[in-house]
Design a protein around this motif. Sequence first.
Motif, PDB file in Angstrom:
ATOM      1  N   ARG A  77      22.099  49.007 -23.930  1.00 31.33           N
ATOM      2  CA  ARG A  77      22.780  50.491 -24.026  1.00 31.33           C
ATOM      3  C   ARG A  77      22.293  51.227 -22.450  1.00 31.33           C
ATOM      4  N   GLN A  78      22.954  51.958 -22.567  1.00 35.57           N
ATOM      5  CA  GLN A  78      22.853  53.210 -21.213  1.00 35.57           C
ATOM      6  C   GLN A  78      21.458  53.651 -21.805  1.00 35.57           C
ATOM      7  N   VAL A  79      20.222  53.820 -20.916  1.00 33.94           N
ATOM      8  CA  VAL A  79      19.482  54.185 -21.046  1.00 33.94           C
ATOM      9  C   VAL A  79      18.893  55.677 -20.020  1.00 33.94           C
ATOM     10  N   GLY A  80      19.372  55.438 -19.186  1.00 36.95           N
ATOM     11  CA  GLY A  80      19.264  57.027 -17.696  1.00 36.95           C
ATOM     12  C   GLY A  80      20.454  56.842 -17.021  1.00 36.95           C
ATOM     13  N   GLN A  81      20.522  58.625 -17.137  1.00 41.92           N
ATOM     14  CA  GLN A  81      21.863  58.187 -15.640  1.00 41.92           C
ATOM     15  C   GLN A  81      21.007  59.611 -14.851  1.00 41.92           C
ATOM     16  N   VAL A  82      20.442  59.239 -13.542  1.00 42.95           N
ATOM     17  CA  VAL A  82      20.032  60.357 -12.838  1.00 42.95           C
ATOM     18  C   VAL A  82      20.685  60.328 -11.574  1.00 42.95           C
ATOM     19  N   LYS A  83      21.028  61.413 -11.042  1.00 41.88           N
ATOM     20  CA  LYS A  83      21.714  62.356 -10.571  1.00 41.88           C
ATOM     21  C   LYS A  83      20.624  62.464  -9.226  1.00 41.88           C
ATOM     22  N   PRO A  84      20.688  62.152  -8.232  1.00 41.64           N
ATOM     23  CA  PRO A  84      19.653  62.052  -7.330  1.00 41.64           C
ATOM     24  C   PRO A  84      19.687  63.368  -6.575  1.00 41.64           C
ATOM     25  N   GLN A  85      18.686  63.619  -5.776  1.00 42.20           N
ATOM     26  CA  GLN A  85      18.178  64.984  -4.922  1.00 42.20           C
ATOM     27  C   GLN A  85      17.333  65.100  -3.928  1.00 42.20           C
ATOM     28  N   THR A  86      17.810  65.166  -2.782  1.00 45.15           N
ATOM     29  CA  THR A  86      16.529  65.269  -1.756  1.00 45.15           C
ATOM     30  C   THR A  86      15.092  65.584  -2.328  1.00 45.15           C
ATOM     31  N   ASN A  87      14.181  64.280  -1.989  1.00 46.57           N
ATOM     32  CA  ASN A  87      12.793  64.683  -2.170  1.00 46.57           C
ATOM     33  C   ASN A  87      12.732  65.129  -4.402  1.00 46.57           C
ATOM     34  N   SER A  88      13.438  63.756  -4.718  1.00 52.09           N
ATOM     35  CA  SER A  88      13.142  63.325  -6.239  1.00 52.09           C
ATOM     36  C   SER A  88      12.078  61.961  -6.360  1.00 52.09           C
ATOM     37  N   LEU A  89      11.427  61.543  -6.541  1.00 48.46           N
ATOM     38  CA  LEU A  89      11.207  60.568  -7.155  1.00 48.46           C
ATOM     39  C   LEU A  89      11.463  59.592  -8.111  1.00 48.46           C
ATOM     40  N   VAL A  90      12.066  58.705  -8.224  1.00 49.79           N
ATOM     41  CA  VAL A  90      12.234  58.108  -9.546  1.00 49.79           C
ATOM     42  C   VAL A  90      10.917  56.912  -9.425  1.00 49.79           C
ATOM     43  N   TYR A  91      10.566  56.273 -10.689  1.00 49.64           N
ATOM     44  CA  TYR A  91       9.960  55.231 -11.715  1.00 49.64           C
ATOM     45  C   TYR A  91      10.791  54.673 -12.733  1.00 49.64           C
ATOM     46  N   PHE A  92      11.730  53.161 -12.024  1.00 48.77           N
ATOM     47  CA  PHE A  92      12.145  53.102 -14.012  1.00 48.77           C
ATOM     48  C   PHE A  92      11.210  51.153 -13.955  1.00 48.77           C
ATOM     49  N   GLN A  93      11.449  50.306 -15.527  1.00 46.23           N
ATOM     50  CA  GLN A  93      10.629  49.189 -15.401  1.00 46.23           C
ATOM     51  C   GLN A  93      11.924  48.638 -14.529  1.00 46.23           C
ATOM     52  N   GLY A  94      10.630  47.126 -14.894  1.00 43.13           N
ATOM     53  CA  GLY A  94      11.833  46.740 -13.604  1.00 43.13           C
ATOM     54  C   GLY A  94      12.478  45.628 -14.091  1.00 43.13           C
ATOM     55  N   ASP A  95      12.247  45.394 -15.491  1.00 44.96           N
ATOM     56  CA  ASP A  95      13.245  44.926 -16.108  1.00 44.96           C
ATOM     57  C   ASP A  95      15.204  45.744 -16.637  1.00 44.96           C
ATOM     58  N   LEU A  96      14.866  46.527 -16.031  1.00 44.70           N
ATOM     59  CA  LEU A  96      16.026  47.419 -16.342  1.00 44.70           C
ATOM     60  C   LEU A  96      17.334  47.168 -15.334  1.00 44.70           C
ATOM     61  N   THR A  97      18.651  46.579 -15.774  1.00 48.70           N
ATOM     62  CA  THR A  97      19.433  46.702 -15.587  1.00 48.70           C
ATOM     63  C   THR A  97      20.009  47.788 -14.656  1.00 48.70           C
ATOM     64  N   HIS A  98      20.221  48.076 -13.527  1.00 46.90           N
ATOM     65  CA  HIS A  98      20.568  49.254 -13.019  1.00 46.90           C
ATOM     66  C   HIS A  98      22.007  49.675 -11.779  1.00 46.90           C
ATOM     67  N   SER A  99      22.418  50.656 -11.448  1.00 45.90           N
ATOM     68  CA  SER A  99      23.756  49.977 -10.005  1.00 45.90           C
ATOM     69  C   SER A  99      23.644  51.309 -10.135  1.00 45.90           C
ATOM     70  N   VAL A 100      24.914  51.900  -9.005  1.00 42.88           N
ATOM     71  CA  VAL A 100      24.548  53.576  -8.494  1.00 42.88           C
ATOM     72  C   VAL A 100      26.378  53.435  -8.440  1.00 42.88           C
ATOM     73  N   ASN A 101      26.743  54.079  -9.070  1.00 46.88           N
ATOM     74  CA  ASN A 101      27.774  54.833  -9.170  1.00 46.88           C
ATOM     75  C   ASN A 101      28.314  55.019  -7.419  1.00 46.88           C
ATOM     76  N   ALA A 102      29.750  54.686  -6.869  1.00 46.46           N
ATOM     77  CA  ALA A 102      30.341  54.818  -5.874  1.00 46.46           C
ATOM     78  C   ALA A 102      30.128  56.528  -5.494  1.00 46.46           C
ATOM     79  N   VAL A 103      29.612  56.855  -4.555  1.00 54.62           N
ATOM     80  CA  VAL A 103      29.383  57.869  -3.787  1.00 54.62           C
ATOM     81  C   VAL A 103      31.303  58.491  -3.460  1.00 54.62           C
ATOM     82  N   ARG A 104      31.336  59.755  -3.678  1.00 50.18           N
ATOM     83  CA  ARG A 104      32.937  60.072  -3.746  1.00 50.18           C
ATOM     84  C   ARG A 104      33.108  61.011  -2.547  1.00 50.18           C
ATOM     85  N   THR A 105      31.391  61.457  -2.169  1.00 51.25           N
ATOM     86  CA  THR A 105      31.673  62.728  -1.389  1.00 51.25           C
ATOM     87  C   THR A 105      31.591  62.331  -0.214  1.00 51.25           C
ATOM     88  N   SER A 106      31.953  63.037   1.252  1.00 46.27           N
ATOM     89  CA  SER A 106      31.308  62.794   2.758  1.00 46.27           C
ATOM     90  C   SER A 106      29.380  63.367   2.181  1.00 46.27           C
TER      91      SER A 106
END
Length: 211
Positions: free
Chosen positions: A135-164
Motif C-alpha cells: 500500500r501507499q505509506v506516505g506522500q510528501v509535499k516537498p518544501q524548500t529546506n525540508s529533509l526526508v529520510y525513507f526506508q531503502g526498500d520502498l517503491t517511490h515515484s515523483v508526480n509530474a510537476v504541473r507548475t512553472s
Amino acid sequence: MKYYQLQTNILPNYYLNDLWGEINASPYFVINNLNRDFINTKGFSVVFQRQGLTTVEQKFPFFKPYLDLALQPNCNAFYLNPLLLKEGSRVDPHIDRSLRSYCKTIELPHLVSVLYVRVPENMEGGELVLKSPKRQVGQVKPQTNSLVYFQGDLTHSVNAVRTSGYRLSLVCEQYNLSGYELEEIPEFTLESRATESRATQSATKKRKYGY
Ligand SMILES: O=C(O)CCC(=O)C(=O)O
Ligand SMILES: [Fe+2]
C-alpha cells in the motif's frame, strides 16, 4: 524509523541558495536520460565509500553541510545525486539501487535521504509518493529546506510537476554493505553524461536497460 521521517527548516537559507547556485553552475549538471524512470530531468551522480568522503568534500565543498547532516554513521557506501525537475518532469515508480551497476548482487540501501534545495512556491504536482509492497505509506509535499529520510526498500515515484519553476532535490542512497560487496564499489567516482563518451553512453544503456 517506520517508512519515513520528515524534518523542516533544517539548514540555513543562505546555504540552500549557495547550493542552488553551485549545482546549477557545475559542468556535470546536464540532461539525465540514462534511466527510463526519470522523465525530463537533469542531474549527475557521485558514488563513494565512506573513505572517499574527504575526496567528495574536496571536489564538491558545497555538499559538505548536507553530508554532515544526512549521512548515517552505520552506512559505508553512498550514491549522491542532485536532481532537477521542471514543469512536465516526473519520476516513475522505482526502488533506488543505483550501485547495482558496480555489484550485481547488491542489497537495497539502508535508507535514502532527500533534501529539497528549491521548490516553486505553490507547486502543483511534484509530490514524493512512497509505497510498501502492499500500500501507499506516505506522500510528501516537498518544501524548500525540508529533509526526508525513507526506508531503502520502498517503491517511490515523483508526480509530474504541473507548475512553472524548478524543483531541485539532493538525493543520497545510503548503503550498509558487507566487506565483499564494498570491495566492488569505487572509493570515489563521478557519473555524468557530460563526461561520458557517446560510445560509453550507448554501452551503458544496453548493459543497464537492455535497449
Ligand atoms: O526528488 C525526490 O523527491 C526523489 C527523487 C528520486 O526518487 C531519486 O532521485 O531516486
Ligand atoms: Fe529514487
